[in-house]
Write a protein that holds these residues in place. Structure first.
Motif, PDB file in Angstrom:
ATOM      1  N   MET A 148      53.355  55.105  30.619  1.00  0.00           N
ATOM      2  CA  MET A 148      53.408  55.679  32.043  1.00  0.00           C
ATOM      3  C   MET A 148      54.633  56.527  32.034  1.00  0.00           C
ATOM      4  SD  MET A 148      52.964  52.207  34.355  1.00  0.00           S
ATOM      5  CE  MET A 148      54.273  51.463  33.960  1.00  0.00           C
ATOM      6  N   LEU A 149      55.725  56.338  31.210  1.00  0.00           N
ATOM      7  CA  LEU A 149      56.980  57.288  31.601  1.00  0.00           C
ATOM      8  C   LEU A 149      57.030  58.299  30.699  1.00  0.00           C
ATOM      9  CD1 LEU A 149      59.480  54.392  32.079  1.00  0.00           C
ATOM     10  CD2 LEU A 149      58.640  55.494  33.612  1.00  0.00           C
ATOM     11  N   PHE A 150      56.408  58.142  29.517  1.00  0.00           N
ATOM     12  CA  PHE A 150      56.403  59.505  28.517  1.00  0.00           C
ATOM     13  C   PHE A 150      55.176  59.932  28.020  1.00  0.00           C
ATOM     14  CE2 PHE A 150      60.485  56.722  28.459  1.00  0.00           C
ATOM     15  CZ  PHE A 150      61.386  57.656  28.084  1.00  0.00           C
ATOM     16  N   GLY A 151      54.030  59.539  28.685  1.00  0.00           N
ATOM     17  CA  GLY A 151      52.894  60.068  28.218  1.00  0.00           C
ATOM     18  C   GLY A 151      52.156  59.642  26.921  1.00  0.00           C
ATOM     19  N   LEU A 152      51.462  60.546  26.252  1.00  0.00           N
ATOM     20  CA  LEU A 152      50.934  60.347  24.865  1.00  0.00           C
ATOM     21  C   LEU A 152      51.980  61.038  23.835  1.00  0.00           C
ATOM     22  CD1 LEU A 152      47.086  60.583  25.522  1.00  0.00           C
ATOM     23  CD2 LEU A 152      48.629  58.408  25.446  1.00  0.00           C
ATOM     24  N   GLY A 153      52.002  60.442  22.490  1.00  0.00           N
ATOM     25  CA  GLY A 153      52.504  61.094  21.549  1.00  0.00           C
ATOM     26  C   GLY A 153      53.518  59.959  20.809  1.00  0.00           C
ATOM     27  N   LYS A 154      54.313  60.692  20.083  1.00  0.00           N
ATOM     28  CA  LYS A 154      55.266  60.006  19.036  1.00  0.00           C
ATOM     29  C   LYS A 154      56.522  59.175  19.939  1.00  0.00           C
ATOM     30  CE  LYS A 154      54.119  61.975  14.618  1.00  0.00           C
ATOM     31  NZ  LYS A 154      54.703  62.440  13.265  1.00  0.00           N
ATOM     32  N   VAL A 155      56.775  59.824  20.925  1.00  0.00           N
ATOM     33  CA  VAL A 155      58.208  59.175  21.580  1.00  0.00           C
ATOM     34  C   VAL A 155      57.785  57.949  22.177  1.00  0.00           C
ATOM     35  CG1 VAL A 155      59.557  59.651  23.469  1.00  0.00           C
ATOM     36  CG2 VAL A 155      59.118  61.295  21.749  1.00  0.00           C
ATOM     37  N   PRO A 156      56.640  57.783  23.004  1.00  0.00           N
ATOM     38  CA  PRO A 156      56.059  56.463  23.468  1.00  0.00           C
ATOM     39  C   PRO A 156      56.031  55.448  22.472  1.00  0.00           C
ATOM     40  CG  PRO A 156      54.552  58.295  23.890  1.00  0.00           C
ATOM     41  CD  PRO A 156      55.715  58.628  23.440  1.00  0.00           C
ATOM     42  N   ALA A 157      55.307  55.977  21.374  1.00  0.00           N
ATOM     43  CA  ALA A 157      55.101  54.968  20.439  1.00  0.00           C
ATOM     44  C   ALA A 157      56.342  54.354  19.649  1.00  0.00           C
ATOM     45  CB  ALA A 157      54.446  55.702  19.279  1.00  0.00           C
ATOM     46  N   VAL A 158      57.433  55.234  19.622  1.00  0.00           N
ATOM     47  CA  VAL A 158      58.675  54.625  19.105  1.00  0.00           C
ATOM     48  C   VAL A 158      59.150  53.667  20.191  1.00  0.00           C
ATOM     49  CG1 VAL A 158      60.966  55.487  18.856  1.00  0.00           C
ATOM     50  CG2 VAL A 158      59.374  56.688  17.673  1.00  0.00           C
ATOM     51  N   LEU A 159      59.245  54.324  21.501  1.00  0.00           N
ATOM     52  CA  LEU A 159      59.644  53.184  22.376  1.00  0.00           C
ATOM     53  C   LEU A 159      59.023  51.956  22.413  1.00  0.00           C
ATOM     54  CD1 LEU A 159      60.529  55.846  25.240  1.00  0.00           C
ATOM     55  CD2 LEU A 159      62.281  54.550  24.070  1.00  0.00           C
ATOM     56  N   ALA A 160      57.652  51.948  22.438  1.00  0.00           N
ATOM     57  CA  ALA A 160      56.863  50.788  22.574  1.00  0.00           C
ATOM     58  C   ALA A 160      57.380  49.575  21.321  1.00  0.00           C
ATOM     59  CB  ALA A 160      55.534  50.927  22.436  1.00  0.00           C
ATOM     60  N   THR A 161      57.246  50.507  20.181  1.00  0.00           N
ATOM     61  CA  THR A 161      57.775  49.642  18.729  1.00  0.00           C
ATOM     62  C   THR A 161      59.178  49.344  18.983  1.00  0.00           C
ATOM     63  OG1 THR A 161      56.405  51.360  17.608  1.00  0.00           O
ATOM     64  CG2 THR A 161      58.167  50.016  16.295  1.00  0.00           C
ATOM     65  N   LEU A 162      59.941  49.879  19.675  1.00  0.00           N
ATOM     66  CA  LEU A 162      61.561  49.592  19.833  1.00  0.00           C
ATOM     67  C   LEU A 162      61.655  48.360  20.642  1.00  0.00           C
ATOM     68  CD1 LEU A 162      64.540  49.908  20.044  1.00  0.00           C
ATOM     69  CD2 LEU A 162      64.116  51.502  22.137  1.00  0.00           C
ATOM     70  N   ILE A 163      60.748  48.240  21.832  1.00  0.00           N
ATOM     71  CA  ILE A 163      60.812  47.231  22.621  1.00  0.00           C
ATOM     72  C   ILE A 163      60.207  45.858  21.974  1.00  0.00           C
ATOM     73  CG2 ILE A 163      60.169  46.072  24.838  1.00  0.00           C
ATOM     74  CD1 ILE A 163      59.777  49.119  25.840  1.00  0.00           C
ATOM     75  N   TYR A 164      59.117  46.119  21.132  1.00  0.00           N
ATOM     76  CA  TYR A 164      58.684  45.166  20.542  1.00  0.00           C
ATOM     77  C   TYR A 164      59.473  44.344  19.406  1.00  0.00           C
ATOM     78  CZ  TYR A 164      54.793  42.501  18.072  1.00  0.00           C
ATOM     79  OH  TYR A 164      54.152  41.443  17.367  1.00  0.00           O
ATOM     80  N   SER A 165      60.234  45.212  18.727  1.00  0.00           N
ATOM     81  CA  SER A 165      60.933  44.778  17.576  1.00  0.00           C
ATOM     82  C   SER A 165      62.269  44.510  17.828  1.00  0.00           C
ATOM     83  CB  SER A 165      60.995  45.963  16.279  1.00  0.00           C
ATOM     84  OG  SER A 165      61.444  47.151  16.725  1.00  0.00           O
ATOM     85  N   LEU A 166      62.830  44.705  19.221  1.00  0.00           N
ATOM     86  CA  LEU A 166      64.444  44.570  19.428  1.00  0.00           C
ATOM     87  C   LEU A 166      64.837  42.917  19.383  1.00  0.00           C
ATOM     88  CD1 LEU A 166      66.714  45.992  20.244  1.00  0.00           C
ATOM     89  CD2 LEU A 166      65.995  45.772  22.749  1.00  0.00           C
ATOM     90  N   PRO A 167      64.136  41.954  20.072  1.00  0.00           N
ATOM     91  CA  PRO A 167      64.645  40.726  19.971  1.00  0.00           C
ATOM     92  C   PRO A 167      65.164  39.860  18.705  1.00  0.00           C
ATOM     93  CG  PRO A 167      62.430  40.874  21.511  1.00  0.00           C
ATOM     94  CD  PRO A 167      62.676  42.298  20.466  1.00  0.00           C
ATOM     95  N   PRO A 168      64.487  40.073  17.766  1.00  0.00           N
ATOM     96  CA  PRO A 168      64.896  39.659  16.274  1.00  0.00           C
ATOM     97  C   PRO A 168      66.421  39.578  16.123  1.00  0.00           C
ATOM     98  CG  PRO A 168      62.833  40.219  15.989  1.00  0.00           C
ATOM     99  CD  PRO A 168      63.192  40.787  17.284  1.00  0.00           C
ATOM    100  N   VAL A 169      66.769  40.997  16.168  1.00  0.00           N
ATOM    101  CA  VAL A 169      68.025  41.402  15.729  1.00  0.00           C
ATOM    102  C   VAL A 169      68.859  40.848  16.824  1.00  0.00           C
ATOM    103  CG1 VAL A 169      68.009  43.640  16.581  1.00  0.00           C
ATOM    104  CG2 VAL A 169      69.483  43.032  14.778  1.00  0.00           C
ATOM    105  N   ILE A 170      68.588  40.784  17.760  1.00  0.00           N
ATOM    106  CA  ILE A 170      69.748  40.239  18.804  1.00  0.00           C
ATOM    107  C   ILE A 170      69.833  38.729  18.858  1.00  0.00           C
ATOM    108  CG2 ILE A 170      69.885  39.708  21.285  1.00  0.00           C
ATOM    109  CD1 ILE A 170      68.521  42.436  22.010  1.00  0.00           C
TER     110      ILE A 170
END
Length: 282
Positions: A148-170
């Protein structure tokens, strides 16, 4: 059937909110997108510059240094040959660049947040249910806000991956710091250590095995998003899997899927071996 007069929808309000965000803060989102894309492209360039055989040498050296097991280290170092043999090396580097970008940003955010959780109890109480929600949410859901915020491409893919993978290290940073023995902390304070010195010189080094386990889990979860993120333009090995599903090309999908598995196994063993090096002697 559910009674129709009890139904309601929030789609219009959500769409209006997203439109308002994009209209009001477009420069902010553009700056974030540019920064992430620049970082991603630079990492991808570096990965492609490194010869394929050098990756295997690095994997072997790291594993053998950590484990002193020659055969196991050599076997894991040779495994990536399968990816090159399938003709998927360049795509694997694309996927790896997305994973590394997401993991680096996750660590830059996650480790400080985990330290704050360990230091401030009320912050931990507020953040814990948020992390629970992030970990129980289906991975496909993270594609929606990123797209929604960044359209299609590698940037939204990185952000989706970031949100999904963030909790374990915290979580694991917080847990590692909270499980540092109290008698060691008391001894450091008795010798005149300040709060900052206690954290930097005592608590973080003793919590490092747990923090590195969080790095391992974050990396594995980022790899798990490779195929999912391909749906919004991440390309790489995930795109091969997605295309093989669409075309019912079982052989092509098997090769791409096996390549993802090989990447996951090698990265998992390397990060685990590094984490074990930080474990205190028994």
């Amino acid at each position: 059937m559910f009674p129709e007069h009890f139904t309601f929808h929030v789609a219009e309000q959500v769409n209006n909110f997203v439109d308002w965000l994009l209209d009001s803060y477009a420069p902010v989102f553009d700056a974030i997108s540019t920064g992430i894309l620049t970082m991603l492209l630079r990492i991808n360039e570096i990965l492609l510059m490194v010869p394929w055989w050098l990756y295997m040498v690095i994997v072997f050296v790291v594993l053998f240094t950590a484990t002193r097991k020659f055969v196991a280290s050599l076997t894991l170092a040779i495994l990536p040959l399968l990816i090159g043999a399938f003709g998927l090396w360049a795509l694997a580097m694309e996927s790896l660049s997305v994973v590394l970008t997401a993991v680096i940003i996750s660590l830059l955010i996650g480790v400080p947040v985990g330290i704050l959780m360990a230091e401030i109890d009320c912050f931990a109480v507020i953040l814990r249910p948020i992390l629970d929600g992030m970990q129980t949410m289906p991975s496909f859901v993270y594609l929606i806000p990123a797209m929604m915020l960044f359209g299609l491409g590698k940037v939204p893919a990185v952000l989706a991956t970031l949100i999904y993978s963030l909790p374990p290290v915290i979580r694991l940073t917080n847990m590692g710091l909270r499980h540092v023995p109290k008698n060691i902390e008391e001894a450091a304070l008795a010798y005149g250590a300040t709060k900052w010195q206690l954290l930097k010189e005592v608590r973080i080094p003793l919590a490092m095995p747990s923090i590195l386990t969080g790095v391992n889990q974050t990396t594995m979860m980022a790899l798990a998003m490779v195929v999912v993120a391909s749906m919004i333009g991440a390309r790489g090995l995930g795109q091969e899997v997605l295309l093989s599903i669409n075309r019912i090309d079982i052989g092509r999908g098997f090769e791409a899927g096996l390549s993802v598995v090989v990447m996951a196994i090698v990265i998992d063993r390397v990060t685990q071996s590094i984490a074990k090096k930080w474990e205190p002697p028994r």
